[in-house]
Design a protein around this motif. Structure first.
Motif, PDB file in Angstrom:
ATOM      1  N   HIS A  42       0.542  -1.529   0.442  1.00 18.17           N
ATOM      2  CA  HIS A  42       0.131  -0.092   0.008  1.00 18.17           C
ATOM      3  C   HIS A  42       1.040   1.181  -0.266  1.00 18.17           C
ATOM      4  CE1 HIS A  42       0.979  -0.277   4.025  1.00 18.17           C
ATOM      5  NE2 HIS A  42       0.127   1.178   4.360  1.00 18.17           N
ATOM      6  N   THR A  43       0.057   1.711  -0.588  1.00 18.47           N
ATOM      7  CA  THR A  43       0.832   4.163  -0.221  1.00 18.47           C
ATOM      8  C   THR A  43       0.000   4.513  -0.208  1.00 18.47           C
ATOM      9  OG1 THR A  43       2.431   5.338  -1.306  1.00 18.47           O
ATOM     10  CG2 THR A  43       0.632   4.729  -2.706  1.00 18.47           C
ATOM     11  N   TRP A  44       0.492   5.804   0.873  1.00 19.55           N
ATOM     12  CA  TRP A  44      -0.419   7.557   1.183  1.00 19.55           C
ATOM     13  C   TRP A  44      -0.428   8.392   0.526  1.00 19.55           C
ATOM     14  CZ3 TRP A  44      -4.433   7.340   5.180  1.00 19.55           C
ATOM     15  CH2 TRP A  44      -3.892   6.877   6.271  1.00 19.55           C
ATOM     16  N   PHE A  45      -0.719   9.106  -0.685  1.00 20.42           N
ATOM     17  CA  PHE A  45      -0.714   9.730  -1.501  1.00 20.42           C
ATOM     18  C   PHE A  45      -1.258  10.952  -0.321  1.00 20.42           C
ATOM     19  CE2 PHE A  45      -2.927  13.763  -3.120  1.00 20.42           C
ATOM     20  CZ  PHE A  45      -2.225  13.562  -4.093  1.00 20.42           C
ATOM     21  N   ILE A  46      -0.745  11.907   0.049  1.00 20.11           N
ATOM     22  CA  ILE A  46      -0.438  13.553   0.051  1.00 20.11           C
ATOM     23  C   ILE A  46      -0.373  14.400  -0.253  1.00 20.11           C
ATOM     24  CG2 ILE A  46       0.873  14.461   2.551  1.00 20.11           C
ATOM     25  CD1 ILE A  46       1.628  11.006   2.608  1.00 20.11           C
ATOM     26  N   ASP A  47      -1.013  15.345  -0.143  1.00 15.66           N
ATOM     27  CA  ASP A  47      -1.023  16.361  -1.050  1.00 15.66           C
ATOM     28  C   ASP A  47      -0.220  17.318  -0.813  1.00 15.66           C
ATOM     29  OD1 ASP A  47      -1.070  18.038  -3.626  1.00 15.66           O
ATOM     30  OD2 ASP A  47      -3.347  17.915  -3.319  1.00 15.66           O
ATOM     31  N   THR A  48       0.272  18.915  -1.177  1.00 15.23           N
ATOM     32  CA  THR A  48       1.152  19.725  -0.935  1.00 15.23           C
ATOM     33  C   THR A  48       0.513  20.902  -1.099  1.00 15.23           C
ATOM     34  OG1 THR A  48       2.793  19.850  -2.704  1.00 15.23           O
ATOM     35  CG2 THR A  48       3.397  18.537  -1.115  1.00 15.23           C
ATOM     36  N   GLY A  49       0.949  21.645  -0.627  1.00 10.04           N
ATOM     37  CA  GLY A  49       0.515  23.803  -0.544  1.00 10.04           C
ATOM     38  C   GLY A  49      -0.425  23.574   0.365  1.00 10.04           C
ATOM     39  N   GLN A  85      -4.444  24.053  -0.536  1.00 10.48           N
ATOM     40  CA  GLN A  85      -5.257  23.247   0.088  1.00 10.48           C
ATOM     41  C   GLN A  85      -5.235  22.338  -0.220  1.00 10.48           C
ATOM     42  OE1 GLN A  85      -5.965  25.057  -4.324  1.00 10.48           O
ATOM     43  NE2 GLN A  85      -7.559  26.802  -3.631  1.00 10.48           N
ATOM     44  N   ALA A  86      -4.643  21.831   0.150  1.00 13.36           N
ATOM     45  CA  ALA A  86      -4.146  19.863  -0.079  1.00 13.36           C
ATOM     46  C   ALA A  86      -5.340  19.456   1.294  1.00 13.36           C
ATOM     47  CB  ALA A  86      -2.581  19.758   0.964  1.00 13.36           C
ATOM     48  N   GLY A  87      -5.750  18.400   0.882  1.00  7.95           N
ATOM     49  CA  GLY A  87      -6.799  17.448   1.968  1.00  7.95           C
ATOM     50  C   GLY A  87      -6.004  17.606   2.199  1.00  7.95           C
ATOM     51  N   THR A  88      -7.196  15.613   3.062  1.00  8.26           N
ATOM     52  CA  THR A  88      -6.242  14.494   2.949  1.00  8.26           C
ATOM     53  C   THR A  88      -5.768  13.607   3.348  1.00  8.26           C
ATOM     54  OG1 THR A  88      -8.137  13.127   3.582  1.00  8.26           O
ATOM     55  CG2 THR A  88      -8.159  14.825   5.447  1.00  8.26           C
ATOM     56  N   PRO A  89      -4.431  13.477   3.696  1.00  2.00           N
ATOM     57  CA  PRO A  89      -3.971  12.194   2.936  1.00  2.00           C
ATOM     58  C   PRO A  89      -4.893  10.707   2.404  1.00  2.00           C
ATOM     59  CG  PRO A  89      -3.076  12.705   5.028  1.00  2.00           C
ATOM     60  CD  PRO A  89      -3.918  13.435   4.920  1.00  2.00           C
ATOM     61  N   ILE A  90      -4.222  10.450   1.648  1.00  2.00           N
ATOM     62  CA  ILE A  90      -5.676   9.247   0.962  1.00  2.00           C
ATOM     63  C   ILE A  90      -4.899   7.739   1.033  1.00  2.00           C
ATOM     64  CG2 ILE A  90      -6.413   8.780  -1.251  1.00  2.00           C
ATOM     65  CD1 ILE A  90      -6.889  11.148  -1.464  1.00  2.00           C
ATOM     66  N   ARG A  91      -4.957   6.693   1.716  1.00  6.96           N
ATOM     67  CA  ARG A  91      -4.585   5.257   1.382  1.00  6.96           C
ATOM     68  C   ARG A  91      -4.751   4.551   0.126  1.00  6.96           C
ATOM     69  NH1 ARG A  91      -4.596  -0.248   2.644  1.00  6.96           N
ATOM     70  NH2 ARG A  91      -2.944  -1.073   4.288  1.00  6.96           N
ATOM     71  N   LEU A  92      -3.996   4.257  -0.600  1.00  6.82           N
ATOM     72  CA  LEU A  92      -4.479   3.368  -2.016  1.00  6.82           C
ATOM     73  C   LEU A  92      -3.934   2.034  -1.421  1.00  6.82           C
ATOM     74  CD1 LEU A  92      -2.672   6.250  -4.305  1.00  6.82           C
ATOM     75  CD2 LEU A  92      -5.243   6.418  -3.314  1.00  6.82           C
ATOM     76  N   GLY A  93      -4.396   0.865  -1.666  1.00 10.53           N
ATOM     77  CA  GLY A  93      -4.734  -0.185  -1.531  1.00 10.53           C
ATOM     78  C   GLY A  93      -3.706  -0.784  -3.189  1.00 10.53           C
TER      79      GLY A  93
END
Length: 321
Positions: free
Chosen positions: A46-53, A55-63
């Motif tokens: 799995h990985t987590w997507f973390i936006d920056t800036g 207007q970044a939203g909450t981290p998203i987990r990808l399976g």
């Protein structure tokens, strides 16, 4: 061709870079390569997507099998955990550096290592008005669960990336295109996607046929009456239905599409304005110049002359985001 096919054709894999990475926790990568369209999918782990800036939203987990598409050149982070701080930056051309700018490399890890994540990713440098129409139709981040994706797409990716084979880059380019097409389709089918009017209209037996005709032959001398006849509806009923579904009248949509094609041809080719005019549906260069200037505020020649400056601004944005 239809509206979606034309837009996807504008960003296909000739501008893509595909990458397979095996990572063992703790790990985090800051992606700052300036690509305006990115795709990532864990094939294993799995990985987590973390936006920056701001207007970044909450981290998203990808399976496994989930696909994340990111638009815009603003950097983002992929990591084993949202709390892991990135130590490696992926820059343009997949050049790796530390966060201090020193050369860096990733450990050579076997995919069978316990706890390893196998991450497949692809990036596109989208340029031109046709490609931008697709970006404008997508949010900053979209995620499609693996259960909504055709299983063969991720299976083929995993199989192709398992070992080096003859013709592999070509195969990966095509698979990347297929993954992008499948993801965009699956996303637009979701209620939260708020698919644009032209996409929803493609499924309509009347308006969808008219849209395909306009995209297949944009230079044809289409009229509302002619489109209605081909679509099997009265002129008034067709015009009303088109506006209700797409959000604008048929010939307004056609004009916008023709000018989008013209802008791309001005940027990508050295053809004369007269030649481009005839290719996209105008009688001559004067007619194209009048329409282009009215809708875009600059003449075709001015648009073409500004291309180097526009590309430079795009590169500065990509690097400095």
């Amino acid at each position: 061709m239809d509206a979606l096919a034309d837009l996807l054709e504008g960003v296909r894999a000739r501008s893509a870079a595909f990458c397979r990475t095996v990572l063992v926790p703790p790990w985090a990568l800051r992606i700052a390569d300036g690509a305006t369209l990115s795709l990532a999918s864990p094939l294993h782990g799995h990985t987590w997507f973390i936006d920056t800036g701001p207007q970044a939203g909450t981290p998203i987990r990808l399976g496994p099998g989930d696909v994340c598409v990111v638009t815009g050149s603003r950097p983002f982070i992929v990591a084993d955990d949202p709390s892991t701080q990135p130590e490696v930056v992926v820059g343009p051309g997949n050049v790796l550096t530390t966060t201090d700018g020193a050369p860096a490399d990733l450990p050579d890890v076997d995919a069978a290592t316990p706890g390893a994540t196998v991450l497949a990713s692809g990036t596109y440098r989208v340029s031109g008005d046709v490609g931008r129409r697709l970006l404008d139709a997508l949010p900053r981040v979209l995620v499609v669960p693996g259960s909504d994706m055709p299983t063969t797409v991720t299976e083929l990716l995993a199989a192709e990336l398992a070992e080096e084979q003859p013709g592999q880059q070509l195969a990966l380019d095509r698979l990347l295109d297929l993954a992008l097409i499948s993801t965009v389709r699956a996303w637009f089918a979701r209620p939260e996607a708020r698919a644009p009017g032209w996409y929803r209209a493609l499924g309509d037996p009347v308006v969808g046929r008219a849209l395909r005709l306009m995209h297949s032959a944009p230079a044809h001398g289409w009229t509302v009456a002619g489109l209605a006849e081909h679509a099997g509806a009265s002129r008034a009923a067709f015009a009303r239905r088109f506006r209700d579904l797409v959000g604008e009248p048929p010939l307004t949509y056609l004009t916008s599409w023709r000018l989008t094609l013209a802008a791309d041809l001005l940027d990508r080719t050295d053809r004369t304005v007269d030649a481009i005019a005839r290719e996209v549906g105008y009688a001559n260069g004067f007619a194209l110049t009048s329409a282009f200037t009215r809708e875009r505020g600059v003449s075709p020649r001015t648009h073409r002359a500004s291309r180097p400056a526009r590309l430079e601004r795009a590169d500065v944005t990509a690097v400095g985001s």
